[in-house]
Design a protein around this motif. Structure first.
Motif, short mmCIF file in Angstrom:
data_model
loop_
_atom_site.label_atom_id
_atom_site.label_comp_id
_atom_site.label_asym_id
_atom_site.label_seq_id
_atom_site.Cartn_x
_atom_site.Cartn_y
_atom_site.Cartn_z
N CYS A 66 -4.14 1.61 10.36
CA CYS A 66 -3.60 0.43 9.69
C CYS A 66 -2.53 0.81 8.67
CB CYS A 66 -4.73 -0.34 9.00
SG CYS A 66 -4.23 -1.97 8.38
N ALA A 67 -2.74 1.93 7.97
CA ALA A 67 -1.74 2.40 7.00
C ALA A 67 -0.43 2.74 7.70
CB ALA A 67 -2.27 3.61 6.25
N ALA A 68 -0.54 3.42 8.84
CA ALA A 68 0.66 3.77 9.61
C ALA A 68 1.35 2.51 10.13
CB ALA A 68 0.28 4.68 10.78
N ASP A 69 0.57 1.54 10.55
CA ASP A 69 1.11 0.27 11.04
C ASP A 69 1.91 -0.44 9.95
OD1 ASP A 69 1.46 -1.78 12.91
OD2 ASP A 69 -0.32 -2.85 12.25
N LEU A 70 1.47 -0.31 8.71
CA LEU A 70 2.17 -0.91 7.59
C LEU A 70 3.40 -0.11 7.17
CD1 LEU A 70 -0.89 -1.91 5.38
CD2 LEU A 70 0.82 -3.51 6.26
N ALA A 71 3.31 1.21 7.28
CA ALA A 71 4.36 2.08 6.74
C ALA A 71 5.54 2.29 7.68
CB ALA A 71 3.76 3.44 6.37
N CYS A 72 5.29 2.27 8.98
CA CYS A 72 6.35 2.56 9.96
C CYS A 72 7.10 1.28 10.32
CB CYS A 72 5.75 3.20 11.21
SG CYS A 72 4.98 4.81 10.89
N LEU A 73 8.34 1.19 9.89
CA LEU A 73 9.12 -0.03 10.09
C LEU A 73 9.64 -0.12 11.53
CD1 LEU A 73 11.17 0.02 6.76
CD2 LEU A 73 8.96 -1.05 7.22
N ARG A 74 9.40 -1.26 12.14
CA ARG A 74 9.82 -1.45 13.54
C ARG A 74 11.35 -1.43 13.67
NH1 ARG A 74 5.79 -2.71 17.02
NH2 ARG A 74 3.82 -3.48 16.15
N LYS A 75 12.05 -1.88 12.65
CA LYS A 75 13.51 -1.93 12.75
C LYS A 75 14.13 -0.54 12.87
CE LYS A 75 14.33 -2.11 7.72
NZ LYS A 75 14.88 -2.92 6.61
N ASP A 79 14.34 0.48 19.92
CA ASP A 79 14.62 -0.88 20.40
C ASP A 79 14.41 -1.94 19.34
OD1 ASP A 79 11.88 -0.93 20.18
OD2 ASP A 79 11.49 -1.52 22.25
N GLY A 80 14.17 -1.50 18.10
CA GLY A 80 13.96 -2.44 17.01
C GLY A 80 12.56 -3.02 16.96
N TRP A 81 11.67 -2.53 17.83
CA TRP A 81 10.31 -3.04 17.83
C TRP A 81 9.27 -1.96 18.17
CZ3 TRP A 81 8.08 -7.27 15.96
CH2 TRP A 81 6.75 -7.52 16.31
N THR A 82 9.37 -1.36 19.34
CA THR A 82 8.35 -0.41 19.80
C THR A 82 8.50 0.94 19.10
OG1 THR A 82 8.39 -1.49 21.95
CG2 THR A 82 7.27 0.63 21.81
N ARG A 83 7.43 1.36 18.44
CA ARG A 83 7.47 2.60 17.68
C ARG A 83 6.77 3.73 18.42
NH1 ARG A 83 4.63 -0.34 12.66
NH2 ARG A 83 3.28 -0.81 14.46
N THR A 204 6.98 -2.66 3.23
CA THR A 204 6.06 -2.53 4.35
C THR A 204 6.55 -3.31 5.57
OG1 THR A 204 4.74 -4.41 3.61
CG2 THR A 204 4.09 -2.23 2.83
N GLU A 205 6.03 -2.92 6.73
CA GLU A 205 6.26 -3.63 7.97
C GLU A 205 5.41 -4.91 7.96
OE1 GLU A 205 7.19 -5.22 11.37
OE2 GLU A 205 8.24 -3.41 10.67
N ARG A 206 6.03 -6.05 8.21
CA ARG A 206 5.31 -7.33 8.10
C ARG A 206 4.60 -7.73 9.39
NH1 ARG A 206 8.40 -11.95 4.90
NH2 ARG A 206 6.25 -12.66 4.93
N SER A 207 5.03 -7.17 10.52
CA SER A 207 4.44 -7.59 11.80
C SER A 207 3.21 -6.77 12.14
CB SER A 207 5.47 -7.43 12.92
OG SER A 207 5.78 -6.06 13.11
N THR A 208 2.31 -6.61 11.17
CA THR A 208 1.16 -5.74 11.37
C THR A 208 0.26 -6.27 12.48
OG1 THR A 208 0.01 -6.89 9.59
CG2 THR A 208 1.15 -4.84 9.04
N ARG A 209 -0.22 -5.35 13.30
CA ARG A 209 -1.11 -5.69 14.40
C ARG A 209 -2.47 -4.98 14.26
NH1 ARG A 209 2.05 -9.18 14.86
NH2 ARG A 209 3.49 -9.61 16.59
N GLY A 210 -2.60 -4.10 13.27
CA GLY A 210 -3.80 -3.26 13.17
C GLY A 210 -4.90 -3.80 12.29
N ARG A 211 -4.73 -5.00 11.75
CA ARG A 211 -5.71 -5.52 10.80
C ARG A 211 -7.11 -5.66 11.40
NH1 ARG A 211 -1.34 -8.79 10.52
NH2 ARG A 211 -2.42 -10.44 11.68
#
Length: 427
Positions: A66-75, A79-83, A204-211
């Motif tokens: 979850c921390a990584a999901d917040l810290a790694c910016l998709r932009k 491709d601007g999304w997939t990390r 932080t990355e706002r599109s978090t999916r790990g919650r």
């Protein structure tokens, strides 16, 4: 993208500027290092919780993801999304988890839509040794978010004579109602409310999916106080339509549609529990129901009507000052459920966009969920359910329920939404 999660003493003095660092369970002296759940061990000790090492490490892995999901910016991805995330996590006993690395990576890949490469190291701070062990009279665990589905789940379990231990992930605007719901249904059993307290030292990355992963780990943690003579049932109350989260248009495929309680994700997590010897059995009792059907079938209507208006559904609740926006997919599903169940919508503070038939409701900046839902309803009306589903139910051929089971949920959910849109003149 690289992430390292470890006790502060194991983090390097000289930091790689291309790596995100997190201190596990303490606040680090270096402000460039993030931290996760400070004083976690002490907080659990005060509650009398002393998890075994396998549970402790699973929670550590969940929080780190979850921390990584917040810290790694998709932009910043190609491709601007997939990390592509390489994460190094320090645990207490990596031998318990090395053989399950591929399943963990598969689960997180499905959940967030990213490519994960996990490396585990030994050397983590272990859970504290028991002083006096807390036991619970509860006979199961039920996640309690403050939402309508978890409220209905709490009511139905209680009415069935069960004694659930409720577990909540604290969230601004929801924590108080979580406590109110728990006290109303099972005040004799402890209600655990936890906050991961993840601090990222930058935007932080706002599109978090790990919650949801942390939420599930909280349920596993709480299960340590229950009788372990048999597998502990972990109830995840979520209606099947939202759980499947079928893409409503071509722009919402993949990780653009959240999969926090999707049957594929939960199935992989269950496989991990089984393989790791964790006595946890995930239950999803409403996978075959829409939200409207959940309301109609709730086992105690009087209690439901007393509390239902105070539940939270909105995907942008904080953005609208803790008021339901009324036009995001979760809000539309909520409103359609009230309509389908034939009861008055008593949502507290009403909806920011109350009349979704007005042009300004659809045109204001932000995602046009009204248009996406309308398109899906029209496609269903003209071409049938298969054109809406596409390949989204490919997984069901290997499921116990079968494709028709899931297709029926989607069809019933769209029927509820269509009635709402017709009422407001959108269709």
């Amino acid at each position: 993208m690289k992430v390292v999660c470890a006790p502060e003493k194991l983090l390097p003095v000289v930091l790689d500027e291309n790596t995100e660092y997190f201190s596990l369970y303490t606040i680090p002296a270096n402000k460039k290092i993030g931290h996760i759940a400070q004083d976690w061990r002490v907080r659990l000790k005060k509650m009398g919780l002393y998890p075994d090492v396998v549970t402790w490490d699973f929670v550590t892995i969940a929080m780190s993801i979850c921390a990584a999901d917040l810290a790694c910016l998709r932009k910043k991805s190609a491709d601007g999304w997939t990390r592509e995330i390489e994460i190094n996590i320090t645990v207490c006993n990596k031998a318990n988890w090395i053989q399950h690395i591929n399943k963990l990576q598969d689960a997180f890949r499905f959940l967030t839509g990213d490519f994960w490469e996990i490396t585990l190291n030994d050397g983590g701070d272990p859970p504290l040794e028991p002083v006096s062990i807390t036991t619970s009279s509860a006979d199961c665990i039920s996640l309690l978010s403050g939402g309508m589905d978890s409220l209905i789940g709490a009511i139905d379990l209680t009415e069935a004579g069960r004694s659930p231990c409720f577990v909540s992930q604290m969230a601004k605007g929801d924590s108080k109602k979580q406590s109110e719901f728990s006290a109303a249904f099972n005040s004799k059993v402890r209600h655990y409310q936890w906050n991961h307290r993840i601090k990222v030292p930058h935007t932080t990355e706002r599109s978090t999916r790990g919650r949801s992963l942390i939420f599930i780990s909280y349920g596993v943690l709480a299960a340590t106080v229950l009788n372990k003579n048999r597998p502990i049932e972990l109830f995840i109350p979520e209606n099947g339509f939202i759980s499947l989260n079928i893409p409503l248009n071509e722009g919402r495929f993949g990780s653009l549609s959240t999969k926090t309680t999707h049957p594929v994700f939960l199935s992989i997590i269950q496989d991990i529990f089984n393989a790791a010897g964790m006595q946890i059995s995930i239950k999803r009792p409403y996978q075959g129901y829409t939200k409207g059907e959940m309301i109609k079938n709730c086992k105690n209507q009087s209690i439901l009507l007393k509390h239902i208006g105070n539940t939270t559904s909105c995907g942008r609740f904080g953005y609208y000052n803790y008021q339901h926006c009324g036009r995001c997919v979760p809000c539309l599903v909520r409103r359609a459920a009230f309509l389908s169940a034939g009861i008055v919508d008593t949502t507290v503070k009403d909806y920011y966009f109350d009349d979704i038939g007005k042009l300004e409701s659809a045109r204001e900046k932000g995602a046009n969920d009204i248009g996406a839902v309308a398109r899906a309803c029209l496609l269903y009306r003209s071409n049938g359910i298969n054109d809406v589903i596409g390949g989204s139910l490919a997984f069901s051929s290997n499921s116990a329920e079968g494709r028709q089971f899931y297709a029926d949920v989607v069809e019933n959910g769209l029927t509820e939404l269509e009635s709402l849109l017709v009422k407001h003149g959108v269709l």
